[in-house]
Design a protein around this motif. Structure first.
Motif, PDB file in Angstrom:
ATOM      1  N   ASN A  26       1.536  -1.193  -0.154  1.00 15.89           N
ATOM      2  CA  ASN A  26       0.213   0.437  -0.264  1.00 15.89           C
ATOM      3  C   ASN A  26       0.858   1.128  -0.132  1.00 15.89           C
ATOM      4  OD1 ASN A  26      -1.318  -1.783   2.027  1.00 15.89           O
ATOM      5  ND2 ASN A  26      -2.150  -1.025   0.620  1.00 15.89           N
ATOM      6  N   GLY A  52      -2.301  -0.705   5.021  1.00 13.40           N
ATOM      7  CA  GLY A  52      -1.493  -1.633   6.155  1.00 13.40           C
ATOM      8  C   GLY A  52      -1.395  -0.650   7.380  1.00 13.40           C
ATOM      9  N   HIS A  75      -3.995  -7.554  -4.237  1.00 11.09           N
ATOM     10  CA  HIS A  75      -3.158  -7.843  -3.808  1.00 11.09           C
ATOM     11  C   HIS A  75      -3.523  -9.290  -3.120  1.00 11.09           C
ATOM     12  CE1 HIS A  75      -1.958  -4.227  -1.929  1.00 11.09           C
ATOM     13  NE2 HIS A  75      -2.982  -3.618  -2.214  1.00 11.09           N
ATOM     14  N   PHE A  76      -4.080  -9.918  -3.658  1.00 10.05           N
ATOM     15  CA  PHE A  76      -4.416 -11.353  -4.104  1.00 10.05           C
ATOM     16  C   PHE A  76      -3.293 -12.424  -5.292  1.00 10.05           C
ATOM     17  CE2 PHE A  76      -8.647 -10.097  -3.407  1.00 10.05           C
ATOM     18  CZ  PHE A  76      -8.998 -11.017  -2.127  1.00 10.05           C
ATOM     19  N   ARG A 121      -0.511  -7.658   5.935  1.00  9.29           N
ATOM     20  CA  ARG A 121      -1.641  -8.281   5.798  1.00  9.29           C
ATOM     21  C   ARG A 121      -0.710  -9.768   7.393  1.00  9.29           C
ATOM     22  NH1 ARG A 121      -4.558 -12.621   3.252  1.00  9.29           N
ATOM     23  NH2 ARG A 121      -2.682 -12.595   1.051  1.00  9.29           N
ATOM     24  N   ARG A 122       0.645 -10.849   6.881  1.00  9.56           N
ATOM     25  CA  ARG A 122       1.180 -11.133   7.695  1.00  9.56           C
ATOM     26  C   ARG A 122       1.447 -10.649   9.075  1.00  9.56           C
ATOM     27  NH1 ARG A 122       7.251 -13.244   5.793  1.00  9.56           N
ATOM     28  NH2 ARG A 122       7.203 -11.847   6.333  1.00  9.56           N
ATOM     29  N   TYR A 124      -9.436 -13.196   2.157  1.00 13.80           N
ATOM     30  CA  TYR A 124      -8.346 -14.599   1.612  1.00 13.80           C
ATOM     31  C   TYR A 124      -8.268 -15.455   2.247  1.00 13.80           C
ATOM     32  CZ  TYR A 124      -6.631  -9.466   0.806  1.00 13.80           C
ATOM     33  OH  TYR A 124      -6.091  -8.310   0.586  1.00 13.80           O
ATOM     34  N   PHE A 131       6.911 -12.157  -3.557  1.00 14.28           N
ATOM     35  CA  PHE A 131       6.492 -11.214  -3.270  1.00 14.28           C
ATOM     36  C   PHE A 131       7.323 -10.844  -1.584  1.00 14.28           C
ATOM     37  CE2 PHE A 131       3.742  -7.582  -0.718  1.00 14.28           C
ATOM     38  CZ  PHE A 131       3.948  -6.250  -2.648  1.00 14.28           C
ATOM     39  N   ILE A 132       6.607 -11.331  -0.384  1.00 11.41           N
ATOM     40  CA  ILE A 132       7.520 -10.941   0.718  1.00 11.41           C
ATOM     41  C   ILE A 132       9.243 -11.139   1.023  1.00 11.41           C
ATOM     42  CG2 ILE A 132       7.548 -11.856   2.946  1.00 11.41           C
ATOM     43  CD1 ILE A 132       4.391 -12.847   2.458  1.00 11.41           C
ATOM     44  N   GLU A 151      -6.952  -2.725  -8.340  1.00 14.79           N
ATOM     45  CA  GLU A 151      -7.745  -3.364  -7.343  1.00 14.79           C
ATOM     46  C   GLU A 151      -9.513  -3.690  -7.155  1.00 14.79           C
ATOM     47  OE1 GLU A 151      -6.450  -3.055  -2.695  1.00 14.79           O
ATOM     48  OE2 GLU A 151      -5.244  -1.352  -3.565  1.00 14.79           O
ATOM     49  N   SER A 208     -10.727  -6.060  -4.169  1.00 21.26           N
ATOM     50  CA  SER A 208     -10.770  -5.790  -2.848  1.00 21.26           C
ATOM     51  C   SER A 208     -11.884  -6.026  -2.411  1.00 21.26           C
ATOM     52  CB  SER A 208     -10.337  -4.430  -2.825  1.00 21.26           C
ATOM     53  OG  SER A 208      -9.742  -4.322  -1.419  1.00 21.26           O
ATOM     54  N   THR A 219      -8.730  -6.304   4.337  1.00 23.40           N
ATOM     55  CA  THR A 219      -9.121  -5.888   2.846  1.00 23.40           C
ATOM     56  C   THR A 219      -8.555  -4.493   2.289  1.00 23.40           C
ATOM     57  OG1 THR A 219     -11.573  -7.199   2.920  1.00 23.40           O
ATOM     58  CG2 THR A 219     -11.422  -5.445   1.712  1.00 23.40           C
ATOM     59  N   GLY A 220      -7.197  -5.119   1.146  1.00 25.33           N
ATOM     60  CA  GLY A 220      -7.497  -4.429   0.368  1.00 25.33           C
ATOM     61  C   GLY A 220      -5.356  -3.543   1.059  1.00 25.33           C
ATOM     62  N   VAL A 221      -5.435  -4.606   2.017  1.00 26.71           N
ATOM     63  CA  VAL A 221      -4.060  -4.592   2.422  1.00 26.71           C
ATOM     64  C   VAL A 221      -3.019  -5.550   1.883  1.00 26.71           C
ATOM     65  CG1 VAL A 221      -2.425  -4.707   4.959  1.00 26.71           C
ATOM     66  CG2 VAL A 221      -5.309  -3.814   4.186  1.00 26.71           C
ATOM     67  N   ASP A 222      -1.232  -4.916   1.929  1.00 26.56           N
ATOM     68  CA  ASP A 222      -1.322  -5.807   0.762  1.00 26.56           C
ATOM     69  C   ASP A 222      -0.699  -6.710   1.220  1.00 26.56           C
ATOM     70  OD1 ASP A 222       1.827  -6.166   1.745  1.00 26.56           O
ATOM     71  OD2 ASP A 222       1.189  -2.835   2.164  1.00 26.56           O
ATOM     72  N   PRO A 223      -0.250  -7.726   1.088  1.00 27.16           N
ATOM     73  CA  PRO A 223       0.422  -9.222   1.674  1.00 27.16           C
ATOM     74  C   PRO A 223       1.422  -9.112   2.356  1.00 27.16           C
ATOM     75  CG  PRO A 223       0.550  -9.938  -0.261  1.00 27.16           C
ATOM     76  CD  PRO A 223       0.176  -7.767  -0.519  1.00 27.16           C
ATOM     77  N   VAL A 224       2.264  -8.683   2.305  1.00 27.18           N
ATOM     78  CA  VAL A 224       3.419  -7.888   3.991  1.00 27.18           C
ATOM     79  C   VAL A 224       2.746  -7.618   4.785  1.00 27.18           C
ATOM     80  CG1 VAL A 224       5.284  -7.270   4.626  1.00 27.18           C
ATOM     81  CG2 VAL A 224       5.340  -7.705   1.882  1.00 27.18           C
ATOM     82  N   GLN A 253       3.316 -15.133  -3.618  1.00 25.10           N
ATOM     83  CA  GLN A 253       3.667 -14.452  -2.769  1.00 25.10           C
ATOM     84  C   GLN A 253       4.943 -14.215  -1.666  1.00 25.10           C
ATOM     85  OE1 GLN A 253      -0.098 -14.905  -0.783  1.00 25.10           O
ATOM     86  NE2 GLN A 253       0.095 -14.531   1.141  1.00 25.10           N
TER      87      GLN A 253
END
Lengths: 241, 366, 307
Positions: free
Chosen positions: A41, C139, A194-195, C171-172, C194, A235-236, A162, A165, C164-169, A232
């Protein structure tokens, strides 16, 4: 520059005051690609899309969309693109068909309106909701309606910010099926998400971090390069450092 | 271009019709305001509650009291028996003034000090009550004089257009002007600001639509709505306040269209400069109400304003509409005398719309 | 303290629409419970009932032993609720937002500071204490929102699609915080679109059209998947999915990122025919193997079988 690319960007920058939202971004999107655009984000994805759609003027750099220059030919660009923003932005107090008719009017699609509406009704699968107020639709169907309105004028390039979302897995699958169909018919799709499973479906991916491009390639190339089993994790790995 | 304007117009009509509550407010707001202010703002004093302290209790004293009551300006609501009751009654707001008739009123033929005690908490009404009582007493004493006096000079005023000098006749058309302007400006300012807030404007801006098309499409439905509001408000003013209507209603309606156009353009102008509905609401309320109440000649005559305010009043559209509406309703003059005011309103609206279109960003910044 | 959530035969109606119908759930103290289901299934309605924002039509709810609506005041002081569109004050700074919520819930002033410091550390917002909420990334906003409702140390947390709408990093990171809260004994009820988040819950319930259709451990639930499932990795999954769907050899085909999940028709005994079908159409299969179903497979299956 040649027109063999749907989108062509070189050293694109956007500053808001002293803050650099997009920092020397360069990339090309070929015609008919599903181009995935990832980032945390605030990485600058929405700003980039808005510049390409002619909603924001870049601070510097070159950007051409459908062969038109974003600085001088934003009118031409606007008739060649479809755009679906992060925030649901159709009229809640209008029915589904009224929203569709409105966008048909905005894009000047008044010839053969009846047949066009009928076709849209069938293709979109929104028939059951056709005369319902948009505010009463479940989220997944709202997104579907937004997509339907965005492609009503059959744009060669589609920007999706998005689009899924908060949407449940079934609706997301249906949504992506439509995107494949559009790409199959030659539409270039530019999508942020973001998926990360959706990212896997893209023909190519670009990852933005603090306004700069940190990775660009096919999903397979990126996974191979960073030796990760999924996007995933790639990306991380790239963003969380 | 036509199809795009039509699309916006149709959609705008749907918004209006889908929201009956707001639609009701649009019609009721000016009517309620005119009702409240029409009764509240009045320069006439009628039926003032009066206390009577009659120390004389004679035929003569009763006749004087009677003449007060018969004037229509006063209504005797309380008979008092001693002076201490006056203050109590005034304090309780049972009476606004008291007439005190001395004990030897009938017998003595000297000049009497008939006392009128007035509640001075509202200086304006106190002055009017004082003047009215003075005039009634003078009138009464003239009729009682054995040798009527012939004054040397008399002013014989002949008042044109509003012979009864009813202030409602003067005020209600002004209220129509003020609140019609307010409602119309609110309508357009909110409709565009709302689309900015919900993000729907962003979705339209990525289409090939131009600022001109958006603004024409957005303004036109509200000209029609504003016109209907104007008709409703004028009928209401005529029926409830029995404001005279000496000129031709059709001419007033046609000329009102220009005023509505100018009013809507204020709303459009505001909406191109703000981001939220809330700010749009505040700016258009303050920006329309204050100037049209104070600088239009509605209450304070423009001729008696300081030079600077007189110049400022030139850009207050209500000023021109007041000429039109008072002209047609009270004076019964027609199109030919008033067309220039309409032209000024048209110019005003077009300049504002022009600036709005020019500055309306088909981009998100700015 | 027994901070459990008891939902018994709850029903809720909006006009002619039955939003929730006979919903019963027992959420144990210190449990991280996930509520999943398609859009419009009634997830938000259930959370609103639990906070007393909506009134019950049927059934009963007790939060940590306190019944709704009789003990609404007590329940509200025990519960932290984060609505889907949590509205922080965008023009207030991070610290100002936190202090506002502290005052709102009457956190004693001598404790405010220490709690705030702890939450800032916890949510890694320390470097941004003076930044206005509107300038935070998505986030960070969600983490601030969570921190705000944690100011009064609620024993039960109800979170409506917090990521919702938050990036994977981000979110984790957010889920890491949720697990830490669970370990501290807080009971959590979370909704999410998710499926990878659903898998991190202790238990999940699947809500569809106002009714709970399945409930259990997300690691064991997919075992109930009724048919054998084959995973295929190949080139051009989108085209491959279409081919298999049209071939009639597969009951259903789902794309999962870069691979396919194929439910075989009951006659098929091996997956070899699938490879053959794809090969004929020029698609090279990398791997093909039988796999266990995942939560998402189950989700898709459940919705398809409950139209």
């Amino acid at each position: 520059m040649t027109d063999s690319f749907a989108v062509q960007v070189r050293d694109l920058c956007k500053k808001f005051g002293s803050f650099t939202a997009v920092d020397h971004v360069s990339f090309e999107v070929g015609k008919g690609e599903i181009f995935g655009f990832l980032g945390a984000n605030g990485a600058g994805k929405t700003t980039t899309i808005r510049m390409l759609c002619g909603l924001l003027l870049p601070t510097s750099g070159i950007a051409r969309v459908a062969g038109y220059d974003v600085y001088t030919q934003s009118d031409r660009i606007k008739s060649s693109i479809g755009y679906m923003s992060q925030k649901f932005s159709l009229y809640d107090d209008l029915t589904v068909v009224e929203n569709v008719e409105f966008y048909a009017g905005i894009y000047g699609l008044n010839r053969d309106r009846k047949t066009a509406l009928k076709r849209t009704r069938e293709e979109s699968g929104l028939g059951d909701f056709w005369n319902r107020l948009t505010r009463d639709l479940p989220l997944g169907w709202k997104q579907r309606l937004a997509l339907t309105c965005a492609v009503l004028h059959r744009p060669p390039i589609l920007f999706l910010d998005e689009p899924t979302s908060g949407v449940d897995p079934i609706s997301r699958r249906r949504f992506w099926q439509t995107i494949y169909d559009l790409a199959e018919q030659g539409t270039t799709v530019f999508v942020t998400t973001h998926f990360m499973d959706e990212a896997e479906y893209c023909t190519r991916l670009m990852i933005l971090y603090q306004g700069r491009v940190i990775a660009l390639g096919t999903p397979a190339e990126l996974k191979a390069e960073y030796k990760k089993p999924t996007i995933q994790e790639t990306f991380i790995h790239l963003v969380d450092r | 271009m036509v199809s795009r304007i039509a699309a916006i117009m149709i959609k705008e009509f749907f918004h209006i019709l889908r929201d009956p509550r707001s639609l009701a407010i649009i019609f009721l707001l000016p009517i309620i305001m005119i009702l409240l202010f029409g009764y509240a703002i009045t320069f006439d004093i009628r039926e003032i509650p009066l206390g009577l302290l009659d120390h004389d209790r004679s035929t003569e004293s009763r006749a004087l009291a009677q003449s007060f009551a018969a004037s229509g300006y006063f209504r005797i609501v309380k008979i008092l028996s001693n002076p201490s009751e006056i203050e109590t009654a005034i304090r309780r707001r049972e009476i606004w003034a008291a007439l005190v008739i001395p004990a030897d009123f009938e017998k003595s033929r000297q000049t009497h000090a008939v006392q009128v005690v007035i509640d001075g908490s509202n200086a304006n009404t106190a002055i009017i009550i004082g003047n009215t009582a003075q005039a009634l007493l003078l009138d009464y004493s003239l009729t009682r004089l054995q040798t009527p006096m012939n004054p040397l000079f008399r002013i014989e005023p002949r008042i044109l257009y509003n012979p009864a000098l009813k202030s409602t006749n003067f005020i209600v058309p002004g209220l129509v002007a003020v609140f019609l302007l307010m409602v119309c400006a609110l309508l357009t300012s909110i409709t565009i600001a709302r689309e900015k807030e919900t993000g729907t404007l962003e979705q339209i801006l990525v289409s090939p639509i131009t600022a001109l098309e958006i603004i024409i499409g957005k303004t036109t439905p509200y000209i029609i709505l504003g016109f209907l509001v104007a008709v409703a408000v004028l009928i209401f003013a005529k029926v409830v306040f029995s404001v005279p209507f000496r000129g031709k209603p059709l001419e007033l309606m046609v000329l009102s269209l220009f005023y509505i156009y100018a009013s809507l353009s204020i709303g459009v102008f505001v909406s191109t400069r703000v981001r939220t509905q809330q700010v749009a609401l505040m700016v258009s309320l303050v920006g329309t109400l204050l100037p049209s109440i104070f600088l239009s000649g509605f209450i304070y005559p423009i001729a008696s304003m300081p030079h600077f305010l007189r110049i400022l009043s030139l850009v207050v559209p209500a000023r021109y509409y007041l000429q039109i509406i008072r002209g047609i309703m009270l004076k019964g003059i027609g199109f030919n005398e008033l067309v220039w005011y309409a032209a000024v309103l048209f110019l005003f609206g077009s300049v504002l719309l022009g600036i709005s279109i020019k500055s309306f960003q088909t981009k998100l910044e700015g | 303290m027994k901070n459990d959530l008891c939902i018994e035969a709850v029903g809720k109606r909006f006009g002619a629409v039955q939003a929730l119908n006979d919903v019963s759930l027992n959420i144990r103290p210190g449990e991280l419970f996930g509520l999943i289901g398609p859009d419009g299934a009634g997830k938000t309605t259930l959370l609103r009932l639990l906070t007393g924002l909506l009134s019950l039509d049927e059934g009963g709810i007790t939060v940590a032993g306190h019944a709704l609506p009789q003990e609404l005041g007590v329940v509200r002081s025990l519960v932290g609720y984060m609505p889907q569109r949590f509205s922080l004050y965008p023009d207030l700074s991070v610290v100002e937002n936190l202090l506002f919520f502290a005052r709102l819930f009457r956190v004693p002033s001598d404790q405010r500071h220490t709690r705030m410091q702890r939450l800032l550390r916890f949510s890694k917002l320390e470097p941004f204490t003076r930044r206005r909420a509107q300038a935070l990334s998505g986030g960070m906003k969600q983490k601030l929102a969570l921190s705000c409702i944690l100011m009064h140390t609620p024993q039960v947390l109800l979170l409506d699609e917090p990521t919702t709408g938050v990036d994977p990093v981000s979110r984790r990171e957010f889920w890491k915080i949720l697990r830490e809260l669970r370990n501290d004994g807080v009971t959590l009820l979370v909704t999410t679109p998710y499926m990878d988040e659903a898998e991190q819950c202790d238990r999940i319930a699947f809500l569809h059209q106002g009714t709970i259709i399945v409930e259990g451990d997300p690691r064991r639930l997919p075992d109930s998947y009724p048919a054998p499932l084959v995973e295929i990795r190949c080139t051009d999954v989108v085209r491959a999915a279409q081919i298999l769907q049209d071939s009639g050899a597969a009951e259903s085909v789902q794309i999962f990122g870069d691979r396919l999940h194929v439910v075989m028709t009951s006659e098929a005994h091996t997956s070899e025919p699938l490879r053959e079908i794809l090969r004929k159409r020029g698609i090279a299969v990398e791997t093909i193997r039988q796999v266990d179903a995942a939560i998402e497979d189950l989700f898709v299956h459940l919705i398809r079988s409950h139209p």
